[in-house]
Design an enzyme around this catalytic site. Structure first.
Site, PDB file in Angstrom:
ATOM      1  N   GLY A   1      -1.137  -7.816  -6.157  1.00 51.96           N
ATOM      2  CA  GLY A   1      -0.787  -8.241  -4.945  1.00 51.96           C
ATOM      3  C   GLY A   1      -1.882  -9.252  -4.488  1.00 51.96           C
ATOM      4  N   CYS A   2      -3.033  -9.006  -4.468  1.00 56.86           N
ATOM      5  CA  CYS A   2      -4.200  -9.744  -4.338  1.00 56.86           C
ATOM      6  C   CYS A   2      -4.016 -11.245  -5.046  1.00 56.86           C
ATOM      7  CB  CYS A   2      -5.530  -8.991  -4.439  1.00 56.86           C
ATOM      8  SG  CYS A   2      -5.643  -7.512  -3.203  1.00 56.86           S
ATOM      9  N   THR A   3      -3.916 -11.323  -6.243  1.00 64.20           N
ATOM     10  CA  THR A   3      -3.593 -12.420  -6.913  1.00 64.20           C
ATOM     11  C   THR A   3      -2.546 -13.112  -6.305  1.00 64.20           C
ATOM     12  OG1 THR A   3      -4.644 -11.568  -9.089  1.00 64.20           O
ATOM     13  CG2 THR A   3      -3.256 -13.420  -9.217  1.00 64.20           C
TER      14      THR A   3
ATOM     15  N   ALA B   1      -3.780 -14.706  -3.056  1.00 61.85           N
ATOM     16  CA  ALA B   1      -4.586 -15.879  -3.058  1.00 61.85           C
ATOM     17  C   ALA B   1      -4.084 -16.978  -3.687  1.00 61.85           C
ATOM     18  CB  ALA B   1      -5.920 -15.178  -4.042  1.00 61.85           C
TER      19      ALA B   1
END
Length: 157
Positions: free
Chosen positions: A48-50, A53
């Site tokens: 999710g964070c990838t 970003a």
């Protein structure tokens, strides 16, 4: 600030100076006189964070054209953030807040629901700080996927 410790539109953005992935330090004051998106995410190199970003990276030119910078903050070490930036070609500052002082000051660390259970952790949050250091947009518990597109719609960018 709201009673639950969360920032609201009109609040002064809490100041910070944090180490960046590239070894420099970045302060909120570096963006004085221009708008900046400050977003908080749980962990570098997770799906999710990838996605989030990479979405910011993909939209950086349009945000920049609108006079808006982007800064991402997580509790990861600068070394891990550097790996993340290199692996996924992230070109905006990724900042390290391992003691969660800045996360807490912005209301982005605390109790949240994760798979139906209440846990303590990073609350995925996004803020727009205006040219005068005032919160112009505050969003908590945002979704990683589709968030940047929604943010662009909200900001008319």
């Amino acid at each position: 600030m709201a009673a639950n410790g969360r920032l609201e539109v009109g609040d002064t953005a809490p100041a910070f100076t944090l180490p960046a992935a590239n070894g420099s330090t970045v302060s909120l004051s570096d963006y004085a006189g221009r708008k900046v998106i400050v977003y908080f995410y749980p962990a570098a190199m997770t799906p999710g964070c990838t996605k989030q970003a990479c979405d910011f990276t993909d939209n950086l030119a349009e945000l920049g054209d609108a006079g808006i910078g982007v800064v991402g903050i997580s509790p990861d070490t600068p070394e891990k953030l550097q790996q993340f930036a290199e692996r996924d070609e992230i070109t905006f500052p990724l900042l390290s807040d391992p003691d969660k002082t800045v996360l807490s000051a912005w209301g982005a660390f605390g109790e949240k629901k994760l798979y139906g259970k209440v846990v303590t952790g990073v609350i995925r949050s996004t803020f727009l700080v205006d040219e005068n250091g005032v919160i112009a947009l505050a969003q908590y518990n945002v979704k990683a996927t589709g968030h940047v597109a929604k943010l662009r719609r909200d900001l008319s960018v």
